[in-house]
Write an enzyme that holds these catalytic residues in place. Structure first.
Site, short mmCIF file in Angstrom:
data_model
loop_
_atom_site.label_atom_id
_atom_site.label_comp_id
_atom_site.label_asym_id
_atom_site.label_seq_id
_atom_site.Cartn_x
_atom_site.Cartn_y
_atom_site.Cartn_z
N SER A 180 52.43 66.61 108.03
CA SER A 180 53.72 65.61 107.97
C SER A 180 54.49 65.44 109.14
O SER A 180 54.76 66.45 109.84
CB SER A 180 54.60 66.59 106.68
N TYR A 217 57.93 73.79 102.49
CA TYR A 217 57.03 72.55 102.82
C TYR A 217 56.70 72.37 104.24
O TYR A 217 55.74 72.45 104.75
CB TYR A 217 57.64 71.46 102.15
N1 LIG Z 1 53.40 60.50 100.73
C1 LIG Z 1 53.94 60.78 101.87
O1 LIG Z 1 55.01 60.20 102.24
C2 LIG Z 1 53.59 62.02 102.66
C3 LIG Z 1 54.36 62.34 103.87
C4 LIG Z 1 53.96 63.28 104.73
C5 LIG Z 1 52.92 64.04 104.21
N2 LIG Z 1 52.09 63.77 103.13
C6 LIG Z 1 50.81 64.62 103.11
O2 LIG Z 1 49.74 63.47 102.73
C7 LIG Z 1 48.80 64.18 101.99
C8 LIG Z 1 48.76 63.53 100.71
O3 LIG Z 1 49.83 63.53 100.09
P1 LIG Z 1 50.09 62.20 98.87
O4 LIG Z 1 51.61 61.65 99.12
O5 LIG Z 1 48.87 61.42 98.29
O6 LIG Z 1 50.33 63.07 97.66
P2 LIG Z 1 50.28 63.10 96.15
O7 LIG Z 1 50.16 61.77 95.60
O8 LIG Z 1 51.10 64.12 95.41
O9 LIG Z 1 48.75 63.53 95.77
C9 LIG Z 1 48.26 65.05 96.18
C10 LIG Z 1 46.96 64.97 95.93
O10 LIG Z 1 46.57 66.63 96.36
C11 LIG Z 1 46.02 67.12 95.12
N3 LIG Z 1 46.00 68.49 94.96
C12 LIG Z 1 47.17 69.35 94.80
N4 LIG Z 1 46.86 70.59 94.52
C13 LIG Z 1 45.65 70.63 94.77
C14 LIG Z 1 44.50 71.63 94.48
N5 LIG Z 1 44.89 72.84 94.42
N6 LIG Z 1 43.30 71.33 94.70
C15 LIG Z 1 42.73 70.32 95.20
N7 LIG Z 1 43.57 69.11 95.05
C16 LIG Z 1 44.93 69.28 94.82
C17 LIG Z 1 46.58 66.36 93.87
O11 LIG Z 1 45.95 66.41 92.84
P3 LIG Z 1 45.98 66.25 91.10
O12 LIG Z 1 46.14 64.82 91.15
O13 LIG Z 1 45.07 67.18 90.54
O14 LIG Z 1 47.45 66.92 91.24
C18 LIG Z 1 46.59 64.85 94.50
O15 LIG Z 1 45.11 64.24 94.47
C19 LIG Z 1 49.75 65.81 101.69
O16 LIG Z 1 48.97 66.69 102.43
C20 LIG Z 1 51.05 65.32 101.90
O17 LIG Z 1 51.60 66.91 102.13
C21 LIG Z 1 52.38 62.81 102.59
#
Ligand SMILES: NC(=O)c1ccc[n+]([C@@H]2O[C@H](COP(=O)([O-])OP(=O)(O)OC[C@H]3O[C@@H](n4cnc5c(N)ncnc54)[C@H](OP(=O)(O)O)[C@@H]3O)[C@@H](O)[C@H]2O)c1
Length: 271
Positions: free
Chosen positions: A133, A146
């Site tokens: 992140s 986080y």
């Molecule tokens: N969106 C942003 O602005 C942002 C910014 C910085 C970093 N990130 C990083 O980008 C990555 C993706 O984020 P996102 O925004 O797409 O998040 P998201 O929409 O909340 O999706 C998270 C994903 O992780 C899965 N997950 C959570 N716990 C899990 C587990 N124990 N085993 C397997 N899968 C699991 C969720 O599955 P379920 O559907 O089953 O819950 C979902 O598919 C993450 O690493 C996040 O920290 C995102």
């Protein structure tokens, strides 16, 4: 050089992981899209159209070792799965929040990666792409658990990159900024209801600063294209962005000594 082998993505039920699995298949990779509930991936084939045959959905909960199975031909591993919890002041954040976040974001990622490395080593090549992140590059208040979980992955990525490069395995880190997903939508789940009034002004400021980002992030498919492009390119850099906000933070971080940058950003939070 474009990596060979099967691409495995964790957390591909939604958000960035889902978009990366789709983009990898569109770019001609055979993809295993892993997720906690495979039902969530039922419509992936429909979305992919002609490339649907390249993608298989598989159950994997990164916190349940028995569900972690990787194909022997794994050539790309995208460690994307992560959780975020409401951001509260350090003193009122329960240990359970720290443990939940580290269980998925750090130990889950380690468990999957431990299984991928010997398979990639046996084939003499591979790419491990760890999604952290860009919040790592800014001293955001109330983000301790986080950011600490992502910092652990970042430090691991550095050591692993050095360790695995001679074996033909490339480790890269993607630092997203603001990507339009459920995680971004919930990221202002607010610390305003703080137990101690001393935190209230900063908590209100936190919500004020995050609110304009929500609904204005980079679409997940655009971030996914950038991530897949990074996976396919040979670059000397370990850290990469996938959206304008992440790119700006990374550029500022590269241009300024880290300590000075952090100090100036910290001052920005003062009343
Ligand atoms: N969106 C942003 O602005 C942002 C910014 C910085 C970093 N990130 C990083 O980008 C990555 C993706 O984020 P996102 O925004 O797409 O998040 P998201 O929409 O909340 O999706 C998270 C994903 O992780 C899965 N997950 C959570 N716990 C899990 C587990 N124990 N085993 C397997 N899968 C699991 C969720 O599955 P379920 O559907 O089953 O819950 C979902 O598919 C993450 O690493 C996040 O920290 C995102």
């Amino acid at each position: 050089m474009r990596p060979e082998g099967i691409a495995v993505v964790t957390g591909s039920s939604r958000g960035i992981g889902r978009a990366v699995a789709i983009e990898l298949a569109r770019q001609g990779f055979d993809v295993v899209a892993t997720m906690r509930s495979p039902d969530d991936g039922r419509d992936l084939g429909e979305e992919l159209g002609p490339a649907a045959g390249r993608l298989t959905v598989q159950r994997m909960d990164v916190t349940e070792p028995a569900t972690i199975r990787l194909p022997e031909e794994v050539g790309v591993l995208v460690n994307n799965a992560a959780v975020e919890r409401p951001h509260t002041p350090f003193e009122s954040t329960p240990m359970s929040t720290w443990r939940e976040m580290f269980e998925t974001n750090v130990f889950g990622l380690i468990e999957v990666t431990r299984r991928a490395v010997p398979l990639m080593r046996a084939r003499g090549h591979g790419v491990i792409c760890n999604v952290t992140s860009s919040s790592l590059l800014a001293p955001v208040p109330f983000y301790g658990p986080y950011r600490a979980s992502k910092a652990a992955v970042s430090a691991l990525s550095e050591s692993l990159r050095t360790e695995l490069l001679p074996l033909g395995i490339r480790v890269i880190e993607i630092l997203p900024g603001a990507i339009e997903t459920d995680m971004l939508a919930h990221s202002e789940d607010s610390p305003v209801e703080v137990d101690h009034p001393a935190y209230r002004p900063m908590a209100e400021r936190f919500v004020e600063m995050r609110r304009p980002l929500i609904g204005h992030g980079t679409p997940a498919n655009a971030a996914a294209s950038a991530i897949v492009e990074t996976i396919c390119q040979q670059s000397d850099a370990i850290r990469h962005s996938c959206d304008p906000m992440g790119a700006a933070l990374l550029e500022a971080w590269r241009a300024n000594p880290g300590e000075r940058l952090m100090a100036s950003m910290s001052e920005g939070w003062m009343p």
